[in-house]
Design an enzyme around this catalytic site. Structure first.
Site, PDB file in Angstrom:
ATOM      1  N   GLU A  14       0.922  -1.152   0.159  1.00 48.08           N
ATOM      2  CA  GLU A  14       0.037   0.055   0.139  1.00 48.08           C
ATOM      3  C   GLU A  14       0.833   1.382   0.017  1.00 48.08           C
ATOM      4  OE1 GLU A  14      -3.197  -0.251  -0.440  1.00 48.08           O
ATOM      5  OE2 GLU A  14      -3.829   1.676  -0.139  1.00 48.08           O
ATOM      6  N   ASP A  15       1.965   1.230   0.690  1.00 49.25           N
ATOM      7  CA  ASP A  15       2.620   2.714   0.937  1.00 49.25           C
ATOM      8  C   ASP A  15       4.057   2.763   0.245  1.00 49.25           C
ATOM      9  OD1 ASP A  15       0.789   3.185   2.510  1.00 49.25           O
ATOM     10  OD2 ASP A  15       1.742   2.709   4.384  1.00 49.25           O
TER      11      ASP A  15
END
Ligand code: MN
Length: 717
Positions: A76-77
């Protein structure tokens, strides 16, 4: 921040077979991936996955879970991809990381927590492997521990509320009491800081003024048991401010007494000792009525086992006591994760975690005392559902296999009726797409749209199907009414009468029809003979000669192309239901055509020169005017089958050149039948799927130019 070697040491302490190399690689991978990213606290971002892994070591989780914890935010990051993770750490870890990432995404998507129960179901349904949920809970715990660094008070409250509504109950459901208590208490501090502070103040006061009353009681309990020969460990444990507050809320009282604040736990070696300890306690101290509960013979749905009782104990203090074995104690604190602690050392097999999950399911299934009834006790029950979101974050749950059409009808009937398309997770997708857990669905509507009969083939929910069918029936009736009316018009005219509705009204009863529309419907559907109607209206109508019957038919054929005649559209209304194409003449768009009403089957379309039409010369009322709708969408319209008769030279390769030529011209051979065969020639019938008559003509022209083909003609009748 935990150091790399510390993490490995912690794991090695409980799992000597842990894959040290994988943990080291995951550590380095996540550290590099998060690079210079920082948390709201100013700490390096990497400290977060590391702490999450640290929390999980407390539950003695396996290598894959720890590796997943380290990697859980990389998809996600950071630029890392799932493929990369699969390549480096294997499919199992990739699957777990993917599961945690999906949970994170739905968390980011939904601002709403009113539907907390649905949301909990969604999280459970998406945690196909319980380890996904364990990593997610540890992730949430660390985020809650560091929540004070989030500056926006609204965001802090939202996260705390979500923790209280969703994650703490989930932790409880899988029996992780300790983690649940910490989550709740952290959330409580954000949601009601004053309430928590006043309870803490009161607790401090009691502790200071009661002296060491808790340890005195514990010591006395322990020696009482020891004097009866029972070796037990007695713990006096202060409840969390949140559980004290909850108790005050429930009982609507202030807290003055020990049982509201401290729980005493008696931990013994085995199950028999539990009942022995209970006997000793009950025979030594007066029992508080109504407090005894046996969760050993009837465990709670989440697997919790203990004996509970209340007595006026040492110093006549009213106290609550929980009696359990060490194993029960571990299960009570660590829930499902405790199973791992007892499975260590047992030969490891690939199916280990699944066996363990099955055990959990069994526990959830079999224990359901009325008192401890949880709304839904089975994880499995969500296997047949998918949970999707509206763009606003509302949850819609549907049966597995549901499509955007089902989704649209679930949102609102009108949304379903007017739906023209759907975006799934931001991308336009076909309406027949099967929805997956966590999909965000945006339904595109248009006022001009009505339900399409094709939806009936893929919609699965009862609501959607009922609406679509109702609509199909209404449309079908509409078409039969028009058809019936035009048939009645013709018969009246052919018999020399004027058509009036009033004339029909007089005979409705004798046909058992309520309205003229009903009668027209029956005539259109072929259930009532149009001629019978006119004979009933005008009794004594004489039988006409064949010549008289055929003449109006011929007239009708001539009039067919006159502009004032209303053509019955044959396309786009009820494809495949009310309209059939005759197998004898294979009409194609562009052919001049005529429709014949067939009892109970609607209309069969023939070419105007089909030989079979002679069979209907006696019943002109069954003939109807039809024409091709000119603006059919070529992409969605059905392929039509044209039939050609051809003679080809019997030599190697001639069939090949035939099929090549047809394919080159975008035709598709759907059937081929050799009707005659000699040493020089084949005669055959070939069915070719084409767009229209011009398409077929082009193909025939191309075939005629092929040397191996001797003769080609369209087959008729
Ligand atoms: Mn995280």
């Amino acid at each position: 921040m935990i150091r790399q070697f510390e993490l490995v040491e912690r794991i090695k302490a409980y799992d000597t077979s842990a894959d040290e190399d994988a943990i080291n690689r995951a550590y380095v991978f996540a550290m590099k991936a998060h690079g210079a990213q920082r948390r709201a606290s100013g700490d390096p971002y990497f400290s977060h996955p590391l702490e999450v892994a640290g929390i999980l070591t407390r539950y003695r989780l396996d290598t894959d879970s720890i590796v997943t914890a380290l990697l859980h935010d990389t998809i996600e990051d950071t630029p890392a991809t799932l493929d990369e993770i699969e390549g480096l750490f294997g499919g199992e870890v990739a699957r777990l990381v993917d599961g945690v990432t999906k949970l994170t995404r739905i968390e980011l998507q939904s601002e709403h927590t009113q539907q907390a129960e649905n949301f909990r179901k969604l999280v459970l349904a998406m945690s196909e492997d319980i380890r996904v949920l364990l990593v997610k809970l540890a992730d949430r715990l660390h985020n809650m521990r560091t929540l004070l660094h989030i500056e926006d008070p609204l965001k802090r409250r939202r996260i705390a509320a979500e923790t209280m509504d969703i994650y703490a109950p989930l932790a409880e459901r899988i029996g992780m009491q300790e983690l649940k208590s910490e989550l709740e208490d952290l959330a409580f501090g954000v949601l009601n800081p004053d309430g928590r502070e006043s309870i803490l103040t009161r607790l401090r006061f009691l502790r200071e003024h009661g002296g060491d009353v808790v340890s005195r009681i514990a010591n006395e309990l322990q020696s009482t048991l020891a004097s009866e020969g029972l070796d037990a460990q007695v713990l006096g444990r202060e409840k969390t401010p949140y559980s004290v507050w909850r108790k005050m809320q429930r009982n609507n009282v202030g807290f003055e007494q020990l049982p509201d604040i401290v729980a005493f736990r008696v931990v013994v070696d085995n199950r028999d000792d539990c009942y022995r300890a209970l006997g000793i306690v009950h025979s030594t101290y007066p029992v508080v009525p109504g407090r005894f509960k046996d969760y050993i013979s009837t465990p709670k749905p989440n697997g919790y086992r203990s004996l509970h009782t209340g007595v006026f104990g040492p110093g006549r203090h009213r106290i609550e006591i929980q009696i359990r074995t060490r194993e029960m104690h571990e299960v009570a604190e660590y829930g499902v994760a405790a199973h791992w602690r007892y499975k260590q050392g047992v030969a490891e097999t690939d199916g280990r975690q699944y066996r363990w999950l099955r055990q959990l399911l069994e526990i959830l299934e079999h224990a359901s005392g009325p008192e401890d009834f949880l709304e839904h006790t089975k994880l499995e029950m969500f296997e047949d559902q998918v949970f999707c979101f509206t763009p606003k974050g509302d949850l819609i749950n549907l049966p597995v296999g549901s499509t955007p059409v089902d989704f649209a009808y679930a949102v609102h009937t009108e949304v379903g009726d007017t739906c023209v398309g759907a975006k799934i997770n931001g991308r336009m997708m076909p309406l027949r797409t099967q929805l997956q857990n966590g999909d965000q669905v945006e339904v595109i509507t248009s006022k001009a749209q009505t339900p399409s009969p094709t939806w009936d083939r893929f919609a699965v929910t009862g609501k959607a199907r009922a609406r679509i069918r109702r609509f199909i029936h209404a449309k079908e009736r509409e078409q039969y009414i028009q058809l019936g009316r035009s048939m009645l018009h013709r018969v009246f005219r052919d018999e020399g009468y004027d058509y009036t509705e009033r004339a029909l009204e007089g005979v409705l009863k004798s046909f058992r029809q309520g309205t003229v529309d009903d009668l027209s419907t029956q005539v259109g559907a072929g259930n009532i003979d149009a001629k019978a109607v006119v004979e009933r209206v005008f009794p004594g109508t004489r039988k006409k000669t064949l010549y008289e019957r055929v003449m109006p038919l011929a007239r009708h054929r001539r009039r067919r192309t006159q502009p004032e005649k209303v053509a019955v559209p044959i396309k786009g209304l009820i494809p495949g239901m009310a309209v059939h194409f005759a197998g004898c003449c294979h009409p194609l768009p562009g052919d001049r055509i005529v429709g014949i009403v067939t009892t109970g089957k609607g209309v069969t379309i023939h070419t105007i020169d089909c030989e079979r039409l002679e069979e209907y010369a006696e019943t002109p009322e069954r003939w109807i005017d039809v024409s091709w709708e000119r603006d059919g969408d070529p992409a969605t319209s059905v392929a039509h089958v044209g039939r050609v008769h051809m003679t080809i030279i019997n030599e190697p390769g001639s069939l090949g050149s035939l099929s090549t030529m047809i394919a080159k011209n975008q035709g598709n051979i759907s059937n081929l039948k050799i009707t005659n065969r000699s040493s020089q020639f084949f005669e055959m019938l070939v069915d070719i799927e084409v767009r229209d008559v011009k398409h077929l003509t082009d193909i025939i022209a191309a075939l005629r130019a092929t040397p191996a083909i001797n003769a080609v003609d369209r087959a008729r009748g």
